[in-house]
Design a protein around this motif. Structure first.
Motif, PDB file in Angstrom:
ATOM      1  N   THR A 186       6.754   3.827  -7.391  1.00  0.00           N
ATOM      2  CA  THR A 186       7.801   4.732  -7.865  1.00  0.00           C
ATOM      3  C   THR A 186       7.335   5.367  -9.164  1.00  0.00           C
ATOM      4  N   ASN A 187       7.532   6.650  -9.335  1.00  0.00           N
ATOM      5  CA  ASN A 187       7.123   7.273 -10.590  1.00  0.00           C
ATOM      6  C   ASN A 187       8.236   8.143 -11.168  1.00  0.00           C
ATOM      7  N   LEU A 188       9.456   7.592 -11.176  1.00  0.00           N
ATOM      8  CA  LEU A 188      10.570   8.319 -11.781  1.00  0.00           C
ATOM      9  C   LEU A 188      10.422   8.261 -13.302  1.00  0.00           C
ATOM     10  N   GLY A 213       7.439 -19.142   0.236  1.00  0.00           N
ATOM     11  CA  GLY A 213       8.106 -18.641   1.445  1.00  0.00           C
ATOM     12  C   GLY A 213       8.715 -17.257   1.293  1.00  0.00           C
ATOM     13  N   GLY A 214       8.214 -16.451   0.368  1.00  0.00           N
ATOM     14  CA  GLY A 214       8.736 -15.089   0.167  1.00  0.00           C
ATOM     15  C   GLY A 214       8.647 -14.257   1.438  1.00  0.00           C
ATOM     16  N   LEU A 215       9.650 -13.391   1.622  1.00  0.00           N
ATOM     17  CA  LEU A 215       9.729 -12.619   2.871  1.00  0.00           C
ATOM     18  C   LEU A 215       8.785 -11.417   2.859  1.00  0.00           C
ATOM     19  N   TRP A 216       8.812 -10.658   1.761  1.00  0.00           N
ATOM     20  CA  TRP A 216       7.837  -9.568   1.652  1.00  0.00           C
ATOM     21  C   TRP A 216       7.601  -9.195   0.199  1.00  0.00           C
ATOM     22  N   LEU A 217       6.490  -8.532  -0.049  1.00  0.00           N
ATOM     23  CA  LEU A 217       6.164  -7.992  -1.367  1.00  0.00           C
ATOM     24  C   LEU A 217       6.122  -6.476  -1.220  1.00  0.00           C
ATOM     25  N   GLU A 218       7.017  -5.804  -1.996  1.00  0.00           N
ATOM     26  CA  GLU A 218       7.212  -4.360  -1.824  1.00  0.00           C
ATOM     27  C   GLU A 218       6.560  -3.574  -2.953  1.00  0.00           C
ATOM     28  N   GLU A 219       5.924  -2.481  -2.608  1.00  0.00           N
ATOM     29  CA  GLU A 219       5.284  -1.570  -3.561  1.00  0.00           C
ATOM     30  C   GLU A 219       4.509  -2.318  -4.659  1.00  0.00           C
ATOM     31  N   PRO A 220       3.508  -3.103  -4.276  1.00  0.00           N
ATOM     32  CA  PRO A 220       2.753  -3.853  -5.283  1.00  0.00           C
ATOM     33  C   PRO A 220       1.733  -2.995  -6.029  1.00  0.00           C
ATOM     34  N   LEU A 221       1.412  -1.818  -5.493  1.00  0.00           N
ATOM     35  CA  LEU A 221       0.401  -0.965  -6.131  1.00  0.00           C
ATOM     36  C   LEU A 221       0.848   0.488  -6.044  1.00  0.00           C
ATOM     37  N   SER A 222       0.124   1.369  -6.726  1.00  0.00           N
ATOM     38  CA  SER A 222       0.580   2.757  -6.770  1.00  0.00           C
ATOM     39  C   SER A 222       0.495   3.399  -5.375  1.00  0.00           C
ATOM     40  N   ARG A 223       1.237   4.472  -5.218  1.00  0.00           N
ATOM     41  CA  ARG A 223       1.561   5.002  -3.901  1.00  0.00           C
ATOM     42  C   ARG A 223       0.347   5.369  -3.040  1.00  0.00           C
ATOM     43  N   TYR A 224      -0.665   5.915  -3.697  1.00  0.00           N
ATOM     44  CA  TYR A 224      -1.804   6.396  -2.896  1.00  0.00           C
ATOM     45  C   TYR A 224      -3.056   5.541  -3.078  1.00  0.00           C
ATOM     46  N   ASP A 225      -2.879   4.335  -3.616  1.00  0.00           N
ATOM     47  CA  ASP A 225      -4.019   3.425  -3.769  1.00  0.00           C
ATOM     48  C   ASP A 225      -4.263   2.705  -2.439  1.00  0.00           C
ATOM     49  N   PHE A 226      -4.511   3.509  -1.417  1.00  0.00           N
ATOM     50  CA  PHE A 226      -4.601   2.958  -0.056  1.00  0.00           C
ATOM     51  C   PHE A 226      -5.683   1.881   0.072  1.00  0.00           C
ATOM     52  N   ASP A 227      -6.838   2.113  -0.560  1.00  0.00           N
ATOM     53  CA  ASP A 227      -7.937   1.147  -0.392  1.00  0.00           C
ATOM     54  C   ASP A 227      -7.527  -0.247  -0.858  1.00  0.00           C
ATOM     55  N   ASN A 228      -6.891  -0.302  -2.039  1.00  0.00           N
ATOM     56  CA  ASN A 228      -6.489  -1.615  -2.545  1.00  0.00           C
ATOM     57  C   ASN A 228      -5.294  -2.197  -1.788  1.00  0.00           C
ATOM     58  N   LEU A 229      -4.395  -1.331  -1.312  1.00  0.00           N
ATOM     59  CA  LEU A 229      -3.260  -1.820  -0.517  1.00  0.00           C
ATOM     60  C   LEU A 229      -3.761  -2.434   0.793  1.00  0.00           C
ATOM     61  N   ILE A 230      -4.739  -1.772   1.403  1.00  0.00           N
ATOM     62  CA  ILE A 230      -5.306  -2.291   2.661  1.00  0.00           C
ATOM     63  C   ILE A 230      -6.022  -3.620   2.389  1.00  0.00           C
ATOM     64  N   ARG A 231      -6.773  -3.647   1.280  1.00  0.00           N
ATOM     65  CA  ARG A 231      -7.492  -4.858   0.892  1.00  0.00           C
ATOM     66  C   ARG A 231      -6.503  -6.017   0.658  1.00  0.00           C
ATOM     67  N   LEU A 232      -5.387  -5.697  -0.013  1.00  0.00           N
ATOM     68  CA  LEU A 232      -4.354  -6.700  -0.292  1.00  0.00           C
ATOM     69  C   LEU A 232      -3.745  -7.225   1.006  1.00  0.00           C
ATOM     70  N   ARG A 233      -3.415  -6.297   1.884  1.00  0.00           N
ATOM     71  CA  ARG A 233      -2.777  -6.672   3.151  1.00  0.00           C
ATOM     72  C   ARG A 233      -3.702  -7.569   3.966  1.00  0.00           C
ATOM     73  N   GLU A 234      -4.980  -7.248   3.920  1.00  0.00           N
ATOM     74  CA  GLU A 234      -5.936  -8.031   4.715  1.00  0.00           C
ATOM     75  C   GLU A 234      -6.246  -9.382   4.069  1.00  0.00           C
ATOM     76  N   GLU A 244       8.961   4.160   0.633  1.00  0.00           N
ATOM     77  CA  GLU A 244      10.227   4.849   0.337  1.00  0.00           C
ATOM     78  C   GLU A 244      10.021   6.191  -0.347  1.00  0.00           C
ATOM     79  N   LYS A 245       8.932   6.328  -1.083  1.00  0.00           N
ATOM     80  CA  LYS A 245       8.696   7.588  -1.797  1.00  0.00           C
ATOM     81  C   LYS A 245       7.620   8.442  -1.127  1.00  0.00           C
ATOM     82  N   ASN A 246       7.108   7.989  -0.019  1.00  0.00           N
ATOM     83  CA  ASN A 246       6.163   8.856   0.702  1.00  0.00           C
ATOM     84  C   ASN A 246       6.945   9.933   1.423  1.00  0.00           C
ATOM     85  N   GLN A 247       6.300  11.059   1.594  1.00  0.00           N
ATOM     86  CA  GLN A 247       6.999  12.188   2.212  1.00  0.00           C
ATOM     87  C   GLN A 247       6.143  12.830   3.294  1.00  0.00           C
ATOM     88  N   GLY A 248       6.837  13.339   4.304  1.00  0.00           N
ATOM     89  CA  GLY A 248       6.140  14.096   5.342  1.00  0.00           C
ATOM     90  C   GLY A 248       5.588  13.176   6.419  1.00  0.00           C
TER      91      GLY A 248
END
Ligand SMILES: [Mg+2]
Length: 373
Positions: A186-188, A213-234, A244-248
């Motif tokens: 989020t960058n409000l 036992g956490g259910l999910w971790l939401e928006e842990p990194l900036s919106r377009y840091d796809f490489d690190n988000l993918i790395r985190l998920r894996e 929530e803030k992605n568009q299109g």
């Protein structure tokens, strides 16, 4: 059927207390700024839509001229108008689908094809809070019947965030699920910058949440840091959520195809229109991702999100924004009473799909003037 008028009201609905949204550090807000849209047709059917912010000017100058005289059932063709007019303008699509559902005399989830008619809800806290007060809040939610709560992690030190979760787990005796939102995508604008997470912080937190036992971790990194988000998920087992803030449609294609998130969270007012998000849900299903829409800014958008989720075969939740003393259901979801209908949980913690035609939202038009600015 033809559209004969588009009416947009800028509303300011006061909150009963000062709201300090965790995702805008240092900011204190005292009211909900909202745009209510009503679309009138020559057959007497009215459609309702809405979004946060004051967008009546844009709607009346850039959208209305292209809608009046058009067939409200031509939702795909008209989507091109608001796709070019800006993010919140997607609330028009909501209003058109309200008309379509009312013309068909069907709730939208039935018109689109239901998978379910109720969804488990989670209470979404707004403020960061201290361990003691979040623990009291968690116990309050549990007493009301919620099965899960979303916490906001925005402390400088990771340990202070975990103290909050541990206090909540203790207060609810391990019988409630918790999800965590870091709001890093989020960058409000806000008076203070707030904490910024990097990959290591996100990875360490994900491991701590897994252990609890956490259910999910939401928006842990900036919106377009796809490489690190993918790395985190894996690198982790916990669900990584965002969007929530992605568009299109193209951005959701990136998120889903590239495997950026396990849980996709588009918003029916900001990301794309509710009908366009059906395409995102379909893609999420094909790629085995989960589809959990964002709260979509009021009871109107939330109804749209619930109808949509009810057509989705797979894991989903409803986000009920609720901070009992400040960002109340009455002020935020029901717009100070402009919406007579209320989306709330049953004794098992589920929200039922609205059963009226269209969105199933009931409006008290007499209240609109009171909040119009
Ligand atoms: Mg969020």
């Amino acid at each position: 059927m033809k559209i004969i008028d588009v009416v947009a009201n800028n509303l300011t609905i006061p909150y009963p207390g000062k709201v300090r949204p965790a995702w805008q550090p240092g900011l204190v807000i005292s009211s909900h700024n909202f745009t209510l849209v009503r679309i009138f047709t020559d057959e007497g059917i009215m459609g309702i839509g809405g979004t946060s912010g004051h967008l009546a000017g844009v709607i009346l100058t850039q959208v209305k001229p292209y809608l009046v005289g058009e067939d409200p059932l031509a939702a795909e063709r008209l989507a091109r108008v608001y796709r070019n007019a800006g993010s919140g303008i997607w609330c028009i699509d909501m209003a058109l689908w309200d008309i379509i559902g009312k013309a068909a005399r069907l709730p939208l989830h039935k018109l689109w094809g239901s998978y379910r008619n109720k969804i488990l809800a989670y209470a979404s806290a707004v403020e960061m809070g201290k361990p003691e007060d979040r623990a009291l809040l968690a116990a309050h939610y549990q007493e009301l019947g919620f099965k899960a709560m979303k916490l906001r992690f925005h402390n400088e030190k990771m340990a202070d965030d975990l103290f909050i979760l541990d206090a909540c787990l203790k207060a609810t005796q391990g019988k409630m699920d918790f999800m965590v939102d870091a709001n890093q995508a989020t960058n409000l604008p806000s008076p203070e910058q707030g904490v910024v997470w990097d990959f290591q912080r996100a990875w360490r937190m994900a491991r701590e949440l897994e252990a609890r036992g956490g259910l999910w971790l939401e928006e842990p990194l900036s919106r377009y840091d796809f490489d690190n988000l993918i790395r985190l998920r894996e690198a982790t087992e916990i669900y990584i959520a965002g969007g929530e803030k992605n568009q299109g449609l193209h951005e959701f294609r990136w998120l889903i195809e590239r495997g950026v998130y396990d849980i996709i969270q588009p918003d029916c007012a900001m990301s794309e229109g509710v009908s366009q998000l059906r395409k995102v849900a379909a893609m999420a299903e094909i790629y085995k991702r989960h589809f959990v829409p964002h709260h979509s800014m009021s009871g109107i958008g939330l109804s749209a999100a619930i109808h949509l989720s009810c057509t989705f075969p797979g894991l989903t939740w409803v986000e009920l924004m609720y901070e009992p003393r400040t960002r109340t259901i009455e002020a935020y979801q029901q717009l100070g009473g402009i919406l007579e209908s209320k989306i709330w949980i049953d004794r098992e913690g589920y929200v039922a799909a609205p059963d009226g035609p269209g969105l199933g939202v009931i409006l008290n038009e007499k209240k609109i003037d009171q909040y119009t600015v």
